[in-house]
Design a protein around this motif. Structure first.
Motif, short mmCIF file in Angstrom:
data_model
loop_
_atom_site.label_atom_id
_atom_site.label_comp_id
_atom_site.label_asym_id
_atom_site.label_seq_id
_atom_site.Cartn_x
_atom_site.Cartn_y
_atom_site.Cartn_z
N LEU A 40 0.83 -1.21 0.00
CA LEU A 40 0.00 0.00 0.00
C LEU A 40 0.87 1.27 0.00
O LEU A 40 0.56 2.23 -0.71
N VAL A 41 1.96 1.27 0.78
CA VAL A 41 2.85 2.43 0.78
C VAL A 41 3.51 2.58 -0.59
O VAL A 41 3.62 3.70 -1.10
N LYS A 42 3.88 1.46 -1.18
CA LYS A 42 4.48 1.50 -2.53
C LYS A 42 3.47 2.07 -3.53
O LYS A 42 3.82 2.89 -4.39
N GLN A 43 2.22 1.65 -3.39
CA GLN A 43 1.16 2.17 -4.27
C GLN A 43 1.00 3.67 -4.07
O GLN A 43 0.88 4.42 -5.04
N THR A 57 5.71 7.96 7.04
CA THR A 57 5.72 7.20 8.28
C THR A 57 4.41 6.46 8.43
O THR A 57 3.35 7.03 8.13
N TRP A 58 4.46 5.20 8.88
CA TRP A 58 3.20 4.47 9.00
C TRP A 58 3.16 3.57 10.22
O TRP A 58 4.18 3.24 10.82
N PRO A 66 1.94 -4.93 16.83
CA PRO A 66 2.06 -3.67 16.10
C PRO A 66 3.23 -3.70 15.11
O PRO A 66 4.24 -4.36 15.35
N ILE A 67 3.07 -2.99 14.01
CA ILE A 67 4.13 -2.83 13.01
C ILE A 67 4.19 -1.35 12.68
O ILE A 67 3.17 -0.69 12.51
N LYS A 68 5.41 -0.82 12.57
CA LYS A 68 5.56 0.59 12.24
C LYS A 68 6.81 0.78 11.39
O LYS A 68 7.70 -0.06 11.36
N HIS A 92 -5.83 -1.78 9.94
CA HIS A 92 -6.00 -0.55 9.15
C HIS A 92 -4.68 0.23 9.17
O HIS A 92 -4.22 0.64 10.23
N LEU A 93 -4.09 0.38 8.01
CA LEU A 93 -2.83 1.10 7.86
C LEU A 93 -3.09 2.61 7.85
O LEU A 93 -4.02 3.07 7.18
N VAL A 94 -2.28 3.36 8.59
CA VAL A 94 -2.33 4.82 8.54
C VAL A 94 -0.92 5.33 8.23
O VAL A 94 0.05 4.95 8.90
#
Length: 124
Positions: A40-43, A57-58, A66-68, A92-94
């Motif tokens: 999603l970040v690549k997109q 930053t996500w 948790p993943i960051k 849900h990714l932010v």
């Protein structure tokens, strides 16, 4: 709810905060794994504007933990995770995007990350 491998459209709120030249945006989407988050970040970064950002930053809360990714904005991923945890929002990714404006923001950068996440959460 997201399907495994789903990298559907991310919701983005652009130009939401501006301070001393730095500009912020926030994006997010349903997400169920670290690999999906990276996709999603690549997109998101396929958009030239986001690819040129100083930091994307996500944070993502999963049942497995948790993943960051701070992407050079030390501590910002933890701010996102704390807010997702308080909200009880999992899977849900932010992503908080910052374009550095040439002046250091000090601790204000964490307030801006919080404000960006809050604006996003308010749209859910």
């Amino acid at each position: 709810m997201a399907r495994p491998g789903y990298t559907g459209p991310m919701r983005t709120l652009d130009n939401i905060i501006s301070d001393r030249g730095s500009k912020y945006a926030v994006s997010g989407a349903p997400c169920r794994s670290e690999d999906e988050a990276k996709a999603l970040v690549k997109q998101l970064c396929r958009k030239k504007k986001f690819a040129k950002a100083t930091h994307n930053t996500w944070g993502l809360l999963l049942d497995s933990g948790p993943i960051k990714n701070d992407d050079g904005e030390s501590g910002a991923g933890m701010v996102i995770l704390r807010m997702l945890d308080r909200e009880g929002l999992t899977d849900h990714l932010v992503v908080v995007t910052r374009w550095y404006g040439g002046k250091h923001l000090g601790g204000d950068r964490f307030r801006h990350v919080q404000d960006a996440v809050r604006q996003y959460l308010d749209t859910l």
